[in-house]
Design an enzyme around this catalytic site. Structure first.
Site, PDB file in Angstrom:
ATOM      1  N   CYS A   2       0.826  -1.208   0.000  1.00  0.00           N
ATOM      2  CA  CYS A   2       0.000   0.000   0.000  1.00  0.00           C
ATOM      3  C   CYS A   2       0.865   1.265   0.000  1.00  0.00           C
ATOM      4  CB  CYS A   2      -0.879   0.034   1.236  1.00  0.00           C
ATOM      5  SG  CYS A   2      -1.912  -1.392   1.419  1.00  0.00           S
ATOM      6  N   ARG A  27       5.388   0.238  -5.828  1.00  0.00           N
ATOM      7  CA  ARG A  27       5.282  -0.588  -4.634  1.00  0.00           C
ATOM      8  C   ARG A  27       4.457  -1.852  -4.884  1.00  0.00           C
ATOM      9  NH1 ARG A  27       6.244   3.049   0.050  1.00  0.00           N
ATOM     10  NH2 ARG A  27       5.024   1.685   1.380  1.00  0.00           N
ATOM     11  N   TRP A  69      -2.761  -2.826  -1.519  1.00  0.00           N
ATOM     12  CA  TRP A  69      -2.328  -4.203  -1.771  1.00  0.00           C
ATOM     13  C   TRP A  69      -3.103  -5.027  -0.755  1.00  0.00           C
ATOM     14  CZ3 TRP A  69       0.537  -7.992   0.935  1.00  0.00           C
ATOM     15  CH2 TRP A  69       1.048  -9.032   0.137  1.00  0.00           C
ATOM     16  N   ASN A  95      -1.971   2.252   5.782  1.00  0.00           N
ATOM     17  CA  ASN A  95      -1.066   1.123   5.499  1.00  0.00           C
ATOM     18  C   ASN A  95      -0.841   0.393   6.808  1.00  0.00           C
ATOM     19  OD1 ASN A  95      -0.754   2.267   3.040  1.00  0.00           O
ATOM     20  ND2 ASN A  95       1.392   2.818   3.280  1.00  0.00           N
ATOM     21  N   GLY A  96      -0.787  -0.912   6.764  1.00  0.00           N
ATOM     22  CA  GLY A  96      -0.540  -1.672   7.990  1.00  0.00           C
ATOM     23  C   GLY A  96      -1.734  -2.569   8.283  1.00  0.00           C
ATOM     24  N   GLU A 478      18.908 -17.028  -6.089  1.00  0.00           N
ATOM     25  CA  GLU A 478      18.463 -15.715  -6.567  1.00  0.00           C
ATOM     26  C   GLU A 478      18.046 -15.786  -8.041  1.00  0.00           C
ATOM     27  OE1 GLU A 478      17.503 -13.045  -5.480  1.00  0.00           O
ATOM     28  OE2 GLU A 478      17.833 -11.499  -6.985  1.00  0.00           O
ATOM     29  N   LYS A 482      14.363 -14.745  -9.395  1.00  0.00           N
ATOM     30  CA  LYS A 482      14.119 -13.741 -10.439  1.00  0.00           C
ATOM     31  C   LYS A 482      13.177 -14.304 -11.491  1.00  0.00           C
ATOM     32  CE  LYS A 482      14.921 -10.899  -8.955  1.00  0.00           C
ATOM     33  NZ  LYS A 482      15.486 -10.763  -7.650  1.00  0.00           N
ATOM     34  N   GLU A 485       9.495 -14.925 -10.077  1.00  0.00           N
ATOM     35  CA  GLU A 485       8.664 -13.785  -9.686  1.00  0.00           C
ATOM     36  C   GLU A 485       8.186 -12.936 -10.853  1.00  0.00           C
ATOM     37  OE1 GLU A 485      12.217 -10.975  -7.828  1.00  0.00           O
ATOM     38  OE2 GLU A 485      10.219 -10.752  -7.040  1.00  0.00           O
ATOM     39  N   HIS A 501      20.288 -36.031  -4.188  1.00  0.00           N
ATOM     40  CA  HIS A 501      19.499 -36.375  -3.004  1.00  0.00           C
ATOM     41  C   HIS A 501      18.006 -36.133  -3.236  1.00  0.00           C
ATOM     42  CE1 HIS A 501      23.110 -37.127  -0.745  1.00  0.00           C
ATOM     43  NE2 HIS A 501      23.575 -35.951  -1.111  1.00  0.00           N
ATOM     44  N   LYS A 600       6.555  -4.080  -3.865  1.00  0.00           N
ATOM     45  CA  LYS A 600       7.968  -3.706  -3.758  1.00  0.00           C
ATOM     46  C   LYS A 600       8.396  -3.626  -2.304  1.00  0.00           C
ATOM     47  CE  LYS A 600      11.971  -2.438  -5.223  1.00  0.00           C
ATOM     48  NZ  LYS A 600      12.826  -3.572  -5.649  1.00  0.00           N
TER      49      LYS A 600
HETATM   50  O1  M6R Z   1      13.215  -4.127   0.693  1.00  0.00           O
HETATM   51  P1  M6R Z   1      13.808  -5.454   1.051  1.00  0.00           P
HETATM   52  O2  M6R Z   1      15.178  -5.657   0.504  1.00  0.00           O
HETATM   53  O3  M6R Z   1      13.816  -5.707   2.536  1.00  0.00           O
HETATM   54  O4  M6R Z   1      12.865  -6.523   0.403  1.00  0.00           O
HETATM   55  C1  M6R Z   1      13.031  -7.886   0.660  1.00  0.00           C
HETATM   56  C2  M6R Z   1      12.247  -8.745  -0.317  1.00  0.00           C
HETATM   57  O5  M6R Z   1      10.879  -8.483  -0.202  1.00  0.00           O
HETATM   58  C3  M6R Z   1      12.684  -8.506  -1.766  1.00  0.00           C
HETATM   59  O6  M6R Z   1      14.046  -8.707  -1.942  1.00  0.00           O
HETATM   60  C4  M6R Z   1      11.901  -9.451  -2.709  1.00  0.00           C
HETATM   61  O7  M6R Z   1      12.297 -10.767  -2.489  1.00  0.00           O
HETATM   62  C5  M6R Z   1      12.142  -9.035  -4.165  1.00  0.00           C
HETATM   63  N1  M6R Z   1      10.899  -8.912  -4.865  1.00  0.00           N
HETATM   64  C6  M6R Z   1      12.943 -10.016  -4.921  1.00  0.00           C
HETATM   65  O8  M6R Z   1      13.160  -9.582  -6.218  1.00  0.00           O
END
Ligand code: M6R
Length: 605
Positions: A2, A27, A69, A95-96, A478, A482, A485, A501, A600
């Site tokens: 949000c 965001r 969100w 927000n929250g 990672e 990527k 997501e 395994h 975000k």
């Molecule tokens: O703002 P932050 O680095 O704390 O965010 C952590 C994760 O939410 C963030 O890295 C998320 O995994 C990304 N979307 C990955 O690309």
């Protein structure tokens, strides 16, 4: 997640609010809404642009706006913010999460309040209404309402009867006041404010602010006035534009050589093999006594932390544990005063990471941050830290922030290592190689078209496996994150030694494996793992060191990176994987900057 933006001044609030919402779009959100005390509200599901269809009747010199969100209640118009009380005079954006909302809702319903949404937020407006009935001022009614609430909020209230007055409050979710000339602003982060003013107050938990076009007053929850000086917002509104690229994600990947330079700037004493970290000076002596490090982060930041574990254990001789914030905070960690916690976060607002920091502080241990967003909550709450200086990252998929986190971790390794017996020669070797990383990343970026061609070949695959060892095991995780997501393709990261395994069972001719196998101590082990996959007809996409002829024979496709020292290899190996994921997603015509279901900045648990 949000986002909030609010304005009170002498101009038409509507375009200002819409523009502000657009700058918060990064965001991630599913619905949006605006309320102007002078004319009413408009809400819509989907993009901020959808608000335009019904915005014609909306005008006024003040208003509150929100992108939502969904947490409580589906992403529908009815659940979009702003929310109102029964009279339609009190409105709120939030927000929250209001944790005791069901309880409050029940009590309010007994007093004949009628609710029009499924959200937790709506109780806030009704609580204020209750206190207004007791002849309290608008701001006093908000303070009273907030005293009844348990949970987290960054919120702004508007009241039709006093149209130019807005009341903002913070508890666990960031709120920034922007102070202009005959106009004032509130936002959940500085980005929508920066284009109007650089003077800001970053509110603290338990503070309530009342703003009109010409005044701002801050109170605590006892309704005592507090003196809060304004500070300058750092950063540049222009940096939040796409700069000719189709997507923020691609722009941010292309910025990576400069990002490394910026993270390193002024921090390397190459001849002395030292890192000079101003943000750690105040705790340098305490750091000498540290015997164990716990790194916390979420998602990409967690994976950077895993690479940091290899760096710190391998070169600074410090035992390191890495944990996701959401687990650390609930597992009763045993900490003593020779332990330091390092929180890694791009946004500096991730709720799980923030709570891990708070848990560490409750136990009295040293807390450090590796944070990109200057002035963010984690940056403020940690004892000391290293700013990434990566610039704003807008794409939901973290790319340049990961690179800057790895760079900051390498600096931390140098800093702590030289405190603990890392030789001058080793310090110089790492420092010198760090200065070469930007040009090496730039050379990988030049291969973008070749990487796109590989992406084209595999874009329709249903599953991918990513594997690596030691420093490049986190890169495998990672790389898989990527891809999943932004392309919604199933991808899993594994330590290559783990293949036999279990995961090897999945491999067949239609299941490609991305093998991260640059030169280094585990290269031959990786070759064996690659052979095991080839024996099951699994296609191999390799990331390997330029000039590796052997890999050309074994892999179906290869993405090359320049030679570097093993400790820094993740900084190069991840780059082709970011481009690979980007191109697969764009070839599948997906919105890479705003992938479905993701936000975000993840400010809820
Ligand atoms: O703002 P932050 O680095 O704390 O965010 C952590 C994760 O939410 C963030 O890295 C998320 O995994 C990304 N979307 C990955 O690309």
């Amino acid at each position: 997640m949000c986002g909030i933006f609010a304005y009170t001044g002498r101009k038409n609030a509507v375009p200002i609010l819409l523009d502000g919402l657009s700058s918060l779009e990064y965001r991630g959100y599913d619905s949006a809404g605006v309320y102007c005390p002078a004319s009413g509200s408009v809400k819509s599901v989907g993009a901020v642009g959808n608000l335009l269809k019904n915005i014609d009747g909306l005008s006024g010199e003040s208003g509150i706006a929100h992108i939502r969100w969904a947490t409580h209640g589906e992403p529908t118009e009815k659940n979009a913010h702003p929310h109102r009380d029964c009279t339609g005079k009190v409105w709120v954006v939030h927000n929250g999460i209001i944790e005791n909302y069901l309880d409050l809702k029940k009590k309010l319903a007994m007093k004949s309040h009628r609710f029009s949404s499924d959200t937790d937020t709506e109780v806030l407006a009704h609580l204020v209404e209750e206190h207004l009935k007791k002849k309290k001022s608008f701001e006093a009614a908000v303070v009273q309402a907030l005293r009844e609430v348990r949970g987290t909020y960054g919120a702004v209230f508007a009241y039709e009867t006093e149209p130019d007055k807005l009341v903002a409050a913070r508890m666990g979710a960031p709120v920034v006041l922007g102070l202009g000339s005959h106009e004032n602003f509130v936002a959940s982060d500085p980005s929508p404010i920066m284009r109007h003013t650089k003077d800001a107050i970053f509110m603290k938990d338990g503070e309530v602010a009342v703003i009109t076009p010409d005044t701002h007053t801050v109170y605590n929850l006892n309704f005592d006035r507090i003196d809060r000086a304004a500070e300058k917002i750092e950063g540049d509104a222009e940096a939040i534009k796409k700069g000719g690229y189709r997507h923020f994600m691609l722009k941010e990947i292309m910025e990576e050589p400069d990002v490394v330079k910026n993270t390193l700037r002024g921090r390397l004493l190459t001849k002395n093999g030292l890192a000079k970290l101003g943000g750690l000076e105040s705790v340098a002596e305490r750091l000498r006594g540290v015997k164990r490090i716990i790194i916390v982060g979420c998602g990409t930041a967690y994976y950077a932390g895993l690479a940091g574990e290899y760096m710190l254990e391998g070169h600074a001789g410090l035992p390191v544990e890495v944990e996701v914030g959401s687990e650390f905070r609930y597992r009763k960690p045993v900490l003593d005063n020779s332990t330091a916690l390092v929180a890694i976060s791009q946004s500096g607002e991730t709720a799980d990471t923030l709570e891990a920091v708070r848990e560490a502080k409750r136990q009295g241990i040293l807390t450090l941050g590796i944070i990109n967003a200057v002035g963010s909550t984690i940056a403020r709450e940690t004892d000391a830290g290293i700013y990434n200086h990566a610039g704003p990252e807008i794409g939901v998929a973290s790319t340049k922030a990961f690179i800057s986190q790895l760079t900051a971790l390498a600096l931390l390794t140098l800093f702590l290592g030289r405190q603990r017996g890392m030789s001058l020669a080793e310090g110089k070797r790492i420092a010198e190689e760090l200065t070469r990383i930007p040009e090496k990343i730039a050379s990988i970026l030049k291969d973008e078209r070749k990487i796109k061609a590989v992406a084209k070949k595999y874009k329709d695959c249903r599953d991918f496996l990513y594997m690596g060892r030691t420093y490049n095991y986190p890169v495998a995780l990672e790389g898989a994150l990527k891809l999943k997501e932004i392309s919604y393709i199933h991808a899993e990261g594994y330590g290559a030694g783990e293949m036999k395994h279990g995961p090897l069972a999945m491999i067949d001719g239609s299941f490609p494996t991305v093998a991260i196998a640059p030169s280094g101590s585990v290269y031959e082990k990786m070759l064996s793992n690659i052979q095991e996959i080839r024996a099951r007809k699994g296609p191999i996409i390799a990331v390997s060191t330029a000039g590796d002829k052997m890999m050309r024979q074994f892999a179906s496709d290869t993405m090359f990176i320049p030679e570097t020292i093993e400790m820094l290899s993740p900084l190069l190996a991840v780059v082709p994987l970011q481009l690979f994921a980007y191109h697969i997603a764009t070839l599948r015509k997906l919105d890479v900057d705003r992938p479905r279901n993701l936000a975000k900045s993840v400010t809820v648990e």
